[in-house]
Motif scaffolding. Structure first.
Motif, PDB file in Angstrom:
ATOM      1  N   VAL A  49     -12.629-115.014 -51.171  1.00 16.68           N
ATOM      2  CA  VAL A  49     -11.156-115.565 -50.696  1.00 16.68           C
ATOM      3  C   VAL A  49     -11.197-115.935 -49.424  1.00 16.68           C
ATOM      4  CG1 VAL A  49     -10.339-114.057 -52.372  1.00 16.68           C
ATOM      5  CG2 VAL A  49     -10.902-113.023 -50.204  1.00 16.68           C
ATOM      6  N   GLY A  50     -12.235-116.316 -48.801  1.00 20.66           N
ATOM      7  CA  GLY A  50     -12.399-116.965 -47.372  1.00 20.66           C
ATOM      8  C   GLY A  50     -11.560-116.148 -46.429  1.00 20.66           C
ATOM      9  N   LEU A  51     -11.718-114.883 -46.362  1.00 17.62           N
ATOM     10  CA  LEU A  51     -10.783-114.067 -45.241  1.00 17.62           C
ATOM     11  C   LEU A  51     -11.915-113.408 -44.454  1.00 17.62           C
ATOM     12  CD1 LEU A  51      -8.060-112.467 -47.648  1.00 17.62           C
ATOM     13  CD2 LEU A  51      -8.063-114.544 -45.851  1.00 17.62           C
ATOM     14  N   PRO A  52     -11.735-113.165 -43.127  1.00 14.72           N
ATOM     15  CA  PRO A  52     -12.425-112.537 -42.171  1.00 14.72           C
ATOM     16  C   PRO A  52     -12.195-110.895 -42.084  1.00 14.72           C
ATOM     17  CG  PRO A  52     -10.649-113.367 -40.967  1.00 14.72           C
ATOM     18  CD  PRO A  52     -10.377-113.731 -42.388  1.00 14.72           C
ATOM     19  N   ALA A  53     -13.477-110.219 -41.807  1.00 12.86           N
ATOM     20  CA  ALA A  53     -13.404-108.942 -41.900  1.00 12.86           C
ATOM     21  C   ALA A  53     -12.442-108.331 -40.578  1.00 12.86           C
ATOM     22  CB  ALA A  53     -14.665-108.383 -41.722  1.00 12.86           C
ATOM     23  N   LEU A  54     -12.273-109.054 -39.546  1.00 17.75           N
ATOM     24  CA  LEU A  54     -11.505-108.684 -38.433  1.00 17.75           C
ATOM     25  C   LEU A  54     -11.849-107.291 -37.936  1.00 17.75           C
ATOM     26  CD1 LEU A  54      -8.075-110.130 -39.753  1.00 17.75           C
ATOM     27  CD2 LEU A  54      -9.816-111.112 -37.962  1.00 17.75           C
ATOM     28  N   THR A  55     -10.906-106.607 -37.611  1.00 15.15           N
ATOM     29  CA  THR A  55     -11.357-105.022 -37.207  1.00 15.15           C
ATOM     30  C   THR A  55     -11.099-104.026 -38.290  1.00 15.15           C
ATOM     31  OG1 THR A  55      -8.939-104.753 -36.552  1.00 15.15           O
ATOM     32  CG2 THR A  55     -10.440-105.476 -34.884  1.00 15.15           C
ATOM     33  N   ALA A  56     -11.114-104.596 -39.560  1.00 12.70           N
ATOM     34  CA  ALA A  56     -11.174-103.741 -40.679  1.00 12.70           C
ATOM     35  C   ALA A  56     -12.328-102.544 -40.663  1.00 12.70           C
ATOM     36  CB  ALA A  56     -11.045-104.271 -41.963  1.00 12.70           C
ATOM     37  N   PRO A  57     -13.789-102.960 -40.279  1.00 16.35           N
ATOM     38  CA  PRO A  57     -14.634-101.933 -40.414  1.00 16.35           C
ATOM     39  C   PRO A  57     -14.097-100.812 -39.499  1.00 16.35           C
ATOM     40  CG  PRO A  57     -15.440-104.138 -40.229  1.00 16.35           C
ATOM     41  CD  PRO A  57     -14.022-104.158 -40.097  1.00 16.35           C
ATOM     42  N   PHE A  58     -13.769-101.102 -38.193  1.00 18.39           N
ATOM     43  CA  PHE A  58     -13.202 -99.851 -37.265  1.00 18.39           C
ATOM     44  C   PHE A  58     -12.049 -99.167 -37.933  1.00 18.39           C
ATOM     45  CE2 PHE A  58      -9.344 -99.722 -34.781  1.00 18.39           C
ATOM     46  CZ  PHE A  58      -9.524 -98.420 -34.275  1.00 18.39           C
ATOM     47  N   CYS A  59     -11.314 -99.674 -38.551  1.00 16.26           N
ATOM     48  CA  CYS A  59     -10.127 -98.886 -39.100  1.00 16.26           C
ATOM     49  C   CYS A  59     -10.801 -98.001 -40.261  1.00 16.26           C
ATOM     50  CB  CYS A  59      -9.045 -99.723 -39.764  1.00 16.26           C
ATOM     51  SG  CYS A  59      -8.252-100.653 -38.600  1.00 16.26           S
ATOM     52  N   ILE A  60     -11.596 -98.540 -40.908  1.00 12.84           N
ATOM     53  CA  ILE A  60     -12.251 -97.605 -42.302  1.00 12.84           C
ATOM     54  C   ILE A  60     -12.996 -96.546 -41.665  1.00 12.84           C
ATOM     55  CG2 ILE A  60     -14.014 -97.831 -44.147  1.00 12.84           C
ATOM     56  CD1 ILE A  60     -13.094-100.656 -44.644  1.00 12.84           C
ATOM     57  N   VAL A  61     -14.031 -96.952 -40.634  1.00 16.08           N
ATOM     58  CA  VAL A  61     -14.836 -95.804 -40.154  1.00 16.08           C
ATOM     59  C   VAL A  61     -14.038 -94.763 -39.442  1.00 16.08           C
ATOM     60  CG1 VAL A  61     -16.711 -95.334 -38.613  1.00 16.08           C
ATOM     61  CG2 VAL A  61     -16.894 -97.404 -40.347  1.00 16.08           C
ATOM     62  N   SER A  62     -13.155 -95.184 -38.583  1.00 12.64           N
ATOM     63  CA  SER A  62     -12.444 -94.371 -37.571  1.00 12.64           C
ATOM     64  C   SER A  62     -11.476 -93.510 -38.644  1.00 12.64           C
ATOM     65  CB  SER A  62     -11.743 -94.948 -36.449  1.00 12.64           C
ATOM     66  OG  SER A  62     -12.680 -95.546 -35.539  1.00 12.64           O
ATOM     67  N   GLY A  63     -10.951 -94.002 -39.450  1.00 18.84           N
ATOM     68  CA  GLY A  63     -10.171 -93.447 -40.460  1.00 18.84           C
ATOM     69  C   GLY A  63     -10.766 -92.307 -41.188  1.00 18.84           C
ATOM     70  N   LEU A  64     -11.926 -92.606 -41.451  1.00 25.08           N
ATOM     71  CA  LEU A  64     -12.677 -91.580 -42.383  1.00 25.08           C
ATOM     72  C   LEU A  64     -13.144 -90.324 -41.316  1.00 25.08           C
ATOM     73  CD1 LEU A  64     -14.924 -93.847 -44.572  1.00 25.08           C
ATOM     74  CD2 LEU A  64     -13.045 -92.271 -45.334  1.00 25.08           C
TER      75      LEU A  64
END
Length: 311
Positions: A135-150
């Motif tokens: 869909v041509g979208l960037p990851a941005l800071t989502a990895p941080f949100c997922i990891v720190s959320g867990l």
């Protein structure tokens, strides 16, 4: 002016590793700065170093976690043969370090959380990039949100001591509003300090006047929208400005072609980010930068859909 022959005769001969040491140090500092700078989508070493300085004026130990997170994440990415140029694998680890200190506030437990979380970020980043590529979208800071959320969920599950939420700020509204705007810049890295915000904003203007202007615009719009919902004393912590700040930079400067449309969408996106933030406050997960991520994805998706429709 050239040195005299006397000075030259007393200069020690360079050994095989003498010139390499400054180069290694310079490369390391540059990589660190670019990794931290990418939190605001800016691969500028000086920008990143000023962000670290903004964290350090609030808490030197928190700044150490940011540096550690950036380093661990970059090393882990190299081990996975991922591209680390321009700090693209350092910024999520930096945010994990900031979040670890903000949540725990004790050095060794925070260090453990930082190392574990930052090491996981590159793998999560790679998985997200693959998922979002169609869909041509960037990851941005989502990895941080997922990891720190867990990790935060795990800390709560084991009933680990957590830092309490800050109390509302008292004072004249005439000062609380600009304080909220400046603190909105620093809250991107979970720092509650308008002085830190000034340093970070200075780094963003060094990256480019459009970058600094977009960051300021986003925080102003986000703070104004938040003041319509909460008292000034609560808004002074900058929690209404940090995600709109990132949204404005991403949409207004980085991800769309420059021009009036980008700036208009940056303002619209900043307001929409506050709405999305209100939704996330009702969800029992850490908000972090999710409002910025979701809003930016939505705006980019609409722009791409419209461009396809117009041919």
């Amino acid at each position: 002016m050239p040195e005299s022959s006397v000075h030259q005769s007393h200069r020690p001969a360079d050994g095989p590793g003498t010139s390499a040491v400054p180069s290694i140090v310079s490369s390391g500092v540059g990589a660190l700065g670019r990794g931290v700078g990418q939190i605001f989508l800016q691969p500028r070493a000086l920008t990143g170093l000023l962000i670290v300085a903004g964290v350090a004026v609030y808490s030197p130990l928190m700044a150490l976690q940011v540096v550690l997170g950036t380093t661990v994440s970059t090393v882990a990415a190299r081990m996975l043969d991922l591209r680390v140029r321009d700090g693209l694998q350092g910024y999520n680890g930096a945010l994990v370090g900031a979040a670890a200190w903000a949540a725990v506030g004790v050095f060794w437990p925070a260090t453990l959380v930082t190392v574990v979380g930052a090491a996981a970020c590159p793998a999560v980043h790679r998985a997200l990039e693959r998922a979002l590529a169609p869909v041509g979208l960037p990851a941005l800071t989502a990895p941080f949100c997922i990891v720190s959320g867990l990790l935060t969920a795990l800390l709560r599950a084991i009933d680990a001591p957590m830092v309490p939420d800050p109390a509302p700020v008292s004072g004249a509204t005439a000062w609380l509003v600009p304080e909220a705007v400046l603190t909105g810049e620093s809250q991107v890295v979970l720092v509650d300090s308008w002085v830190g915000g000034v340093l970070i904003l200075a780094g963003l203007f060094i990256a480019g006047w459009r970058v600094g202007a977009a960051a300021l615009l986003g925080s102003v719009v986000g703070t104004a929208a938040t003041l319509a919902l909460v008292p000034a004393g609560q808004a002074a912590h900058g929690l209404g400005g940090y995600s709109p700040c990132l949204t404005a930079i991403a949409i207004g400067v980085v991800l769309l072609p420059p021009g009036r449309r980008a700036w208009v969408l940056a303002v619209v996106g900043s307001v929409l980010t506050v709405v999305v933030d209100r939704v996330f406050t009702a969800i029992p997960v850490p908000t972090y930068t999710w409002p910025f991520i979701v809003t930016t994805w939505l705006v980019l998706a609409v722009v791409k859909w419209r461009e396809r429709r117009l041919g």
